[in-house]
Design a protein around this motif. Sequence first.
Motif, mmCIF file in Angstrom:
data_model
loop_
_atom_site.group_PDB
_atom_site.id
_atom_site.type_symbol
_atom_site.label_atom_id
_atom_site.label_comp_id
_atom_site.label_asym_id
_atom_site.label_seq_id
_atom_site.Cartn_x
_atom_site.Cartn_y
_atom_site.Cartn_z
ATOM 1 N N GLY A 254 16.760 -11.562 -29.547
ATOM 2 C CA GLY A 254 16.980 -10.534 -28.537
ATOM 3 C C GLY A 254 16.547 -10.924 -27.142
ATOM 4 O O GLY A 254 16.589 -10.117 -26.226
ATOM 5 N N ASN B 126 17.524 -8.708 -20.474
ATOM 6 C CA ASN B 126 16.870 -7.804 -21.423
ATOM 7 C C ASN B 126 15.439 -7.529 -21.007
ATOM 8 O O ASN B 126 14.761 -8.385 -20.454
ATOM 9 N N GLU C 17 14.179 -4.875 -27.100
ATOM 10 C CA GLU C 17 15.316 -4.066 -27.537
ATOM 11 C C GLU C 17 14.942 -3.120 -28.683
ATOM 12 O O GLU C 17 15.687 -2.976 -29.648
#
Length: 74
Positions: free
Chosen positions: A31, A36, A55
């Motif tokens: 992830g 992000n 996430e």
Amino acid sequence: MNLLNVKNGKWVRVTNFRGGRGMQRRLAQLGFLPGNKVRVIRAAPFHGPLLLEVEGREIVLGRGVASHIIVEYI
């Protein structure tokens, strides 16, 4: 700045990686993609691993790998 420099509880955004394609692929599977958001929940004492939220998932990552993740404060 890399992920090791982030204080506990702070949110950062992934901007880049250092390392080869294999490391980039493995981090993407976990992830860690550019853009992000990541939160350092806590760092284990005595140079132990980092507990991170990425996430919506909690991930444990070793300090060697975390030093290759380049981030910026949000």
